[in-house]
Design a protein around this motif. Sequence first.
Motif, PDB file in Angstrom:
ATOM      1  N   GLU A  62       0.831  -1.213   0.000  1.00 38.49           N
ATOM      2  CA  GLU A  62       0.000   0.000   0.000  1.00 38.49           C
ATOM      3  C   GLU A  62       0.863   1.259   0.000  1.00 38.49           C
ATOM      4  O   GLU A  62       0.580   2.240  -0.681  1.00 38.49           O
ATOM      5  CB  GLU A  62      -0.931   0.000   1.219  1.00 38.49           C
ATOM      6  CG  GLU A  62      -1.988  -1.089   1.199  1.00 38.49           C
ATOM      7  CD  GLU A  62      -1.456  -2.438   1.671  1.00 38.49           C
ATOM      8  OE1 GLU A  62      -2.188  -3.435   1.554  1.00 38.49           O
ATOM      9  OE2 GLU A  62      -0.292  -2.488   2.142  1.00 38.49           O
ATOM     10  N   HIS A  63       1.926   1.187   0.792  1.00 36.05           N
ATOM     11  CA  HIS A  63       2.828   2.329   0.854  1.00 36.05           C
ATOM     12  C   HIS A  63       3.520   2.529  -0.487  1.00 36.05           C
ATOM     13  O   HIS A  63       3.685   3.667  -0.960  1.00 36.05           O
ATOM     14  CB  HIS A  63       3.861   2.106   1.955  1.00 36.05           C
ATOM     15  CG  HIS A  63       4.438   3.360   2.519  1.00 36.05           C
ATOM     16  ND1 HIS A  63       5.405   4.086   1.870  1.00 36.05           N
ATOM     17  CD2 HIS A  63       4.164   4.031   3.670  1.00 36.05           C
ATOM     18  CE1 HIS A  63       5.716   5.138   2.610  1.00 36.05           C
ATOM     19  NE2 HIS A  63       4.982   5.137   3.700  1.00 36.05           N
ATOM     20  N   PHE A  64       3.918   1.450  -1.139  1.00 31.62           N
ATOM     21  CA  PHE A  64       4.587   1.541  -2.437  1.00 31.62           C
ATOM     22  C   PHE A  64       3.657   2.144  -3.488  1.00 31.62           C
ATOM     23  O   PHE A  64       4.094   2.930  -4.340  1.00 31.62           O
ATOM     24  CB  PHE A  64       5.059   0.157  -2.875  1.00 31.62           C
ATOM     25  CG  PHE A  64       5.724   0.150  -4.223  1.00 31.62           C
ATOM     26  CD1 PHE A  64       6.941   0.787  -4.416  1.00 31.62           C
ATOM     27  CD2 PHE A  64       5.125  -0.489  -5.304  1.00 31.62           C
ATOM     28  CE1 PHE A  64       7.554   0.795  -5.662  1.00 31.62           C
ATOM     29  CE2 PHE A  64       5.724  -0.491  -6.547  1.00 31.62           C
ATOM     30  CZ  PHE A  64       6.940   0.149  -6.727  1.00 31.62           C
ATOM     31  N   ARG A  65       2.387   1.803  -3.459  1.00 32.98           N
ATOM     32  CA  ARG A  65       1.436   2.401  -4.407  1.00 32.98           C
ATOM     33  C   ARG A  65       1.431   3.917  -4.281  1.00 32.98           C
ATOM     34  O   ARG A  65       1.388   4.634  -5.285  1.00 32.98           O
ATOM     35  CB  ARG A  65       0.029   1.863  -4.154  1.00 32.98           C
ATOM     36  CG  ARG A  65      -0.198   0.434  -4.598  1.00 32.98           C
ATOM     37  CD  ARG A  65      -1.591  -0.015  -4.207  1.00 32.98           C
ATOM     38  NE  ARG A  65      -1.851  -1.402  -4.562  1.00 32.98           N
ATOM     39  CZ  ARG A  65      -2.917  -2.071  -4.145  1.00 32.98           C
ATOM     40  NH1 ARG A  65      -3.811  -1.481  -3.360  1.00 32.98           N
ATOM     41  NH2 ARG A  65      -3.095  -3.334  -4.517  1.00 32.98           N
ATOM     42  N   GLU A  66       1.475   4.406  -3.049  1.00 35.79           N
ATOM     43  CA  GLU A  66       1.481   5.855  -2.854  1.00 35.79           C
ATOM     44  C   GLU A  66       2.794   6.475  -3.331  1.00 35.79           C
ATOM     45  O   GLU A  66       2.818   7.611  -3.814  1.00 35.79           O
ATOM     46  CB  GLU A  66       1.247   6.193  -1.379  1.00 35.79           C
ATOM     47  CG  GLU A  66      -0.187   5.952  -0.926  1.00 35.79           C
ATOM     48  CD  GLU A  66      -1.158   6.826  -1.693  1.00 35.79           C
ATOM     49  OE1 GLU A  66      -0.960   8.049  -1.754  1.00 35.79           O
ATOM     50  OE2 GLU A  66      -2.108   6.270  -2.262  1.00 35.79           O
ATOM     51  N   GLN A  67       3.876   5.736  -3.234  1.00 32.98           N
ATOM     52  CA  GLN A  67       5.141   6.249  -3.763  1.00 32.98           C
ATOM     53  C   GLN A  67       5.087   6.372  -5.288  1.00 32.98           C
ATOM     54  O   GLN A  67       5.636   7.315  -5.864  1.00 32.98           O
ATOM     55  CB  GLN A  67       6.294   5.324  -3.340  1.00 32.98           C
ATOM     56  CG  GLN A  67       6.563   5.334  -1.840  1.00 32.98           C
ATOM     57  CD  GLN A  67       7.675   4.381  -1.458  1.00 32.98           C
ATOM     58  OE1 GLN A  67       8.633   4.211  -2.195  1.00 32.98           O
ATOM     59  NE2 GLN A  67       7.546   3.753  -0.295  1.00 32.98           N
TER      60      GLN A  67
END
Length: 488
Positions: free
Chosen positions: A394-399
């Motif tokens: 999920e964090h990578f998607r925001e990156q």
Amino acid sequence: MPPPPGIAPPASDIVTLSLISHTNAGKTTLARTLLRRDVGEVRDAAHVTLFNESYTLLEEEARLLRLWDTPGFGDSARLLKRLKRESNPVLWFLSQTWDRLTDKPLWCSQQALKNVRDDADVVLYLVNATEPPEVAAYIAPEMEVLGWVGKPVLVLLNQTGPVQDPAAESAEMNAWREHLKTFPLVHAVLRMDAFARCWVQEDRLMESLAALVPETKTEPFKHLKRAWHQRNVDVFNKSCRVISELLTAAVVDGVAVRNETLLERVGIGRTELNKEYQEAREKLAVQLADRITAATNSLIRLHGLEGEAARAMGALAQDQFHAPQKVPEAIWSVVGSVAGGAMGGLIADLKMGGMTFGGGALAGGFLAGLGAYALIRSYNLVRGGDQRLHWSREHFREQVRLAMLTYLAVSHFGRGRGEWQESAEPSHWNKLVDEVLDEHSDGVDRLWKEGVEKEVLPDALSKSALPLVKDCLSCTLARLYPDVSIDV
């Protein structure tokens, strides 16, 4: 065969564009944006440019695309009134001697008109789009004067303000087209803001020019147009590579932290382990901030811009990261502003200490006696196949979202605006990027899984990331500019 070095190409291989407008409409500012370098003098005043200045827009195999920046038209109504008294108005006007000190408006108008008559293949006529077309009383007399010269005209809307959604831009464009349709010398109306143009709009300009250059220069211009497009595509492809390397590094980045013991799993004696996880997350955050800084600097340089914002962010990182508690507010609010403002999930998460999404609302995790696995999930970290801690999916998607918005911000920043600076991104950018990411979510998740769970080597990951980034960005540009073919 091209001429020897230092010898100018033959006149038939020089295509000349003249920037013409009412005074103080932003000609020199736009020239800087198109040239990717600072030229002339820019001030918010009338008649700053007093002489015709020639610049090379592009040179390719002895073919030259030349841009003239001219003095602005001054008192247009008075100029037209004088010209209408003469049987051959243009010849009379250009034969007069005007004093540039005592009658600057007429002197500047004369210099501009001379340039159009003697040098221009096509006229680029700028209008100040901050005012509605019916208020711009200078347009009609200036169009009549240019009509006597007989050169084809492209009208460029400058000073259009912040980037708008496509529907608003289309409405503004239609209003100007309707107003200008009574002037047969105007062949097209395009948006070309010196502050917020994109390379896609430059391709649209080249397409319009192709239909207007003299027949003897059609073939040379075809080569220049192709070279202009290829230069922009090269910058786009290099930008995609910068972003793909940024995302690849984010996927493979990890920190080794020991597994929890049985007692720690049930909430006993977890103080030291919790500290390890906190330090691991801060280390990952520092590394991510440094990479975003470096990537943004690379994008700025690739687009022919200058600026200190990204470098200042890097300096801030060095100054502040020695105090971990300052990471969320001092650093990540700045990272968010690189893409132009509030970044939603990623920045909110980081400001709140990593407890707001991905792993769920776990702000009370410490007090609730959660195990270490639940704790690292609350920090948007997961254990990878190598047992190190990595950013969560999920964090990578925001990156990825942050990277795309950063590219849009830099690629729409005209050099005429000055040095790179952060600004609020248009709201419709967020919507479009979200739509594109939703459609490419399988590819984004696959990239994350290959790096975190399957431990694919970085070189192979980068090869997978590049076409994904390229497709995401080209799809976004295609939706921002539906009337332009995105040929990358």
